[in-house]
Motif scaffolding. Structure first.
Motif, mmCIF file in Angstrom:
data_model
loop_
_atom_site.group_PDB
_atom_site.id
_atom_site.type_symbol
_atom_site.label_atom_id
_atom_site.label_comp_id
_atom_site.label_asym_id
_atom_site.label_seq_id
_atom_site.Cartn_x
_atom_site.Cartn_y
_atom_site.Cartn_z
ATOM 1 N N PRO A 45 0.817 -1.214 0.000
ATOM 2 C CA PRO A 45 0.000 0.000 0.000
ATOM 3 C C PRO A 45 0.849 1.262 0.000
ATOM 4 C CG PRO A 45 0.141 -0.835 2.221
ATOM 5 C CD PRO A 45 0.938 -1.786 1.350
ATOM 6 N N ASP A 46 0.211 2.389 -0.312
ATOM 7 C CA ASP A 46 0.880 3.685 -0.223
ATOM 8 C C ASP A 46 0.721 4.291 1.161
ATOM 9 O OD1 ASP A 46 1.780 4.281 -3.108
ATOM 10 O OD2 ASP A 46 -0.308 3.660 -3.355
ATOM 11 N N LEU A 47 -0.236 3.756 1.946
ATOM 12 C CA LEU A 47 -0.475 4.236 3.312
ATOM 13 C C LEU A 47 -1.255 3.168 4.058
ATOM 14 C CD1 LEU A 47 -1.411 7.754 4.562
ATOM 15 C CD2 LEU A 47 -2.919 5.855 5.165
ATOM 16 N N VAL A 48 -1.002 3.070 5.369
ATOM 17 C CA VAL A 48 -1.725 2.131 6.222
ATOM 18 C C VAL A 48 -2.482 2.906 7.288
ATOM 19 C CG1 VAL A 48 -1.560 0.183 7.814
ATOM 20 C CG2 VAL A 48 -0.002 0.330 5.853
ATOM 21 N N LEU A 49 -3.800 2.663 7.362
ATOM 22 C CA LEU A 49 -4.630 3.147 8.463
ATOM 23 C C LEU A 49 -4.675 2.023 9.477
ATOM 24 C CD1 LEU A 49 -7.690 4.936 6.820
ATOM 25 C CD2 LEU A 49 -6.197 5.912 8.565
ATOM 26 N N LEU A 50 -4.041 2.216 10.622
ATOM 27 C CA LEU A 50 -3.783 1.104 11.532
ATOM 28 C C LEU A 50 -4.467 1.311 12.877
ATOM 29 C CD1 LEU A 50 -2.178 -1.510 12.064
ATOM 30 C CD2 LEU A 50 -0.225 -0.080 12.700
ATOM 31 N N ASP A 51 -5.453 0.460 13.172
ATOM 32 C CA ASP A 51 -6.136 0.519 14.459
ATOM 33 C C ASP A 51 -5.209 0.011 15.551
ATOM 34 O OD1 ASP A 51 -8.350 1.078 16.079
ATOM 35 O OD2 ASP A 51 -8.974 -1.012 16.077
ATOM 36 N N LEU A 52 -5.359 0.545 16.752
ATOM 37 C CA LEU A 52 -4.479 0.160 17.846
ATOM 38 C C LEU A 52 -4.841 -1.203 18.417
ATOM 39 C CD1 LEU A 52 -2.196 1.017 19.802
ATOM 40 C CD2 LEU A 52 -3.949 2.048 21.241
ATOM 41 N N MET A 53 -6.131 -1.444 18.640
ATOM 42 C CA MET A 53 -6.593 -2.676 19.278
ATOM 43 C C MET A 53 -7.035 -3.662 18.209
ATOM 44 S SD MET A 53 -6.106 -1.965 22.426
ATOM 45 C CE MET A 53 -7.002 -3.272 23.261
ATOM 46 N N THR A 70 9.743 -0.992 6.090
ATOM 47 C CA THR A 70 9.336 -0.133 4.984
ATOM 48 C C THR A 70 9.315 1.329 5.416
ATOM 49 O OG1 THR A 70 6.941 0.031 5.394
ATOM 50 C CG2 THR A 70 7.720 -1.996 4.362
ATOM 51 N N ALA A 71 9.097 2.210 4.434
ATOM 52 C CA ALA A 71 8.876 3.633 4.702
ATOM 53 C C ALA A 71 7.430 4.019 4.415
ATOM 54 C CB ALA A 71 9.822 4.480 3.849
ATOM 55 N N ILE A 72 6.525 3.033 4.390
ATOM 56 C CA ILE A 72 5.113 3.293 4.122
ATOM 57 C C ILE A 72 4.543 4.172 5.234
ATOM 58 C CG2 ILE A 72 2.824 2.259 3.881
ATOM 59 C CD1 ILE A 72 4.228 -0.282 2.857
ATOM 60 N N PRO A 73 3.877 5.278 4.910
ATOM 61 C CA PRO A 73 3.266 6.108 5.952
ATOM 62 C C PRO A 73 2.206 5.337 6.730
ATOM 63 C CG PRO A 73 3.342 7.279 3.855
ATOM 64 C CD PRO A 73 3.704 5.861 3.561
ATOM 65 N N VAL A 74 2.138 5.595 8.032
ATOM 66 C CA VAL A 74 1.187 4.933 8.917
ATOM 67 C C VAL A 74 0.403 5.979 9.696
ATOM 68 C CG1 VAL A 74 0.897 3.388 10.886
ATOM 69 C CG2 VAL A 74 2.664 2.901 9.172
ATOM 70 N N ILE A 75 -0.916 5.853 9.669
ATOM 71 C CA ILE A 75 -1.780 6.675 10.517
ATOM 72 C C ILE A 75 -2.390 5.755 11.558
ATOM 73 C CG2 ILE A 75 -3.829 8.138 10.661
ATOM 74 C CD1 ILE A 75 -3.343 9.056 7.842
ATOM 75 N N MET A 76 -2.093 5.998 12.820
ATOM 76 C CA MET A 76 -2.648 5.194 13.909
ATOM 77 C C MET A 76 -4.072 5.645 14.210
ATOM 78 S SD MET A 76 -0.162 3.110 14.858
ATOM 79 C CE MET A 76 -0.681 2.539 16.484
ATOM 80 N N LEU A 92 7.082 5.115 17.640
ATOM 81 C CA LEU A 92 7.288 3.905 16.850
ATOM 82 C C LEU A 92 7.302 4.188 15.357
ATOM 83 C CD1 LEU A 92 5.110 1.357 18.822
ATOM 84 C CD2 LEU A 92 7.590 1.411 18.654
ATOM 85 N N GLY A 93 7.036 5.429 14.979
ATOM 86 C CA GLY A 93 7.159 5.776 13.571
ATOM 87 C C GLY A 93 5.877 6.165 12.887
ATOM 88 N N ALA A 94 4.766 6.255 13.617
ATOM 89 C CA ALA A 94 3.522 6.668 12.987
ATOM 90 C C ALA A 94 3.640 8.109 12.492
ATOM 91 C CB ALA A 94 2.353 6.547 13.972
ATOM 92 N N ASP A 95 3.056 8.383 11.335
ATOM 93 C CA ASP A 95 3.107 9.726 10.765
ATOM 94 C C ASP A 95 2.015 10.625 11.317
ATOM 95 O OD1 ASP A 95 5.100 9.631 8.187
ATOM 96 O OD2 ASP A 95 4.189 7.693 8.575
ATOM 97 N N ASP A 96 0.955 10.029 11.837
ATOM 98 C CA ASP A 96 -0.165 10.792 12.373
ATOM 99 C C ASP A 96 -0.997 9.839 13.216
ATOM 100 O OD1 ASP A 96 -1.957 12.807 12.899
ATOM 101 O OD2 ASP A 96 -2.471 13.204 10.814
#
Length: 227
Positions: A45-53, A70-76, A92-96
């Motif tokens: 993917p170009d970006l990951v929307l990542l839920d915490l739980m 990877t350097a894929i952007p992550v939004i938590m 941990l590296g999340a972008d937002d």
């Protein structure tokens, strides 16, 4: 562009997928933490929307794994609003990060903003060397005294900013302007957290030097021998 939605609430995942597709993105969803890394490998993917739980593996563990590979952007995305969770996600590296409950339109706006930053970052494909620090913006790599620095995307942008003018003091506002287009969710503590992590990684190579100096009440500056 591809967006991976990692969300274990099916209705919410479907809603986000619908809004992202309406905005012109190709979106896939998974609610299984164990399926995330194999899916990233099979469908980058170009970006990951990542839920915490999440079941299987939690979002913080996954964010650490994504950043290591990877350097894929992550939004938590989280319903746990404690500041420590927010900062930990950023460390941990999340972008937002986005807190539940949220508007799907807000999520799409955040995705657009992070992707815009991500697309702009590699543009100045410059290489520079100063005081034993080698930065290659085109390759997204940095070395100190020949040792590769394992930096998150935000830490890399921070290093590029400070190394652009060694010795200059950058205020927190200037750091925010250099790292983020939108500082709605970025606190001073988050900036301090990024600086702390970058300082720790530099100190692992030069333990006897404090390369990033804090100037009380003003901001930060990078000090390199020969700069």
């Amino acid at each position: 562009m591809r967006i991976l939605v990692v969300e274990d609430e099916p209705k919410l995942a479907d809603l986000l997928q619908t809004y992202l597709q309406a905005a012109g993105y190709e979106a896939r969803c998974t609610g299984d933490g164990l399926a995330v890394m194999p899916l990233i490998e099979d469908w980058p993917p170009d970006l990951v929307l990542l839920d915490l739980m999440l079941p299987g593996r939690d979002g913080l563990e996954l964010c650490r794994d994504i950043r290591a590979r990877t350097a894929i952007p992550v939004i938590m995305v989280t319903a746990r609003t404690e500041e420590i969770d927010r900062l930990l996600g950023l460390e941990l590296g999340a972008d937002d990060y986005i807190c539940k409950p949220y508007s799907p339109r807000e999520v799409v706006a955040r995705v657009k903003a992070v992707l815009r930053r991500s697309a702009a970052d590699p543009a100045p494909a410059q290489a520079r060397e100063v005081g034993g620090l080698d930065i290659d913006e085109g390759a997204w790599s940095a070395r100190l005294d020949g040792v590769a620095l394992d930096l998150t995307p935000v830490e890399f942008r921070l290093l590029v900013l400070l190394a652009g003018q060694p010795g200059r003091i950058f205020s927190r506002d200037q750091v925010l302007d250099g790292l983020y287009d939108d500082r709605r969710v970025v606190t001073d503590r988050a900036v301090d957290s990024h600086v702390k992590n970058l300082r720790r990684k530099l100190a692992a190579v030069r333990p006897d030097e404090e390369l990033i100096r804090s100037v009380y009440g003003v901001g930060y500056r990078l000090e390199l021998g020969g700069a």
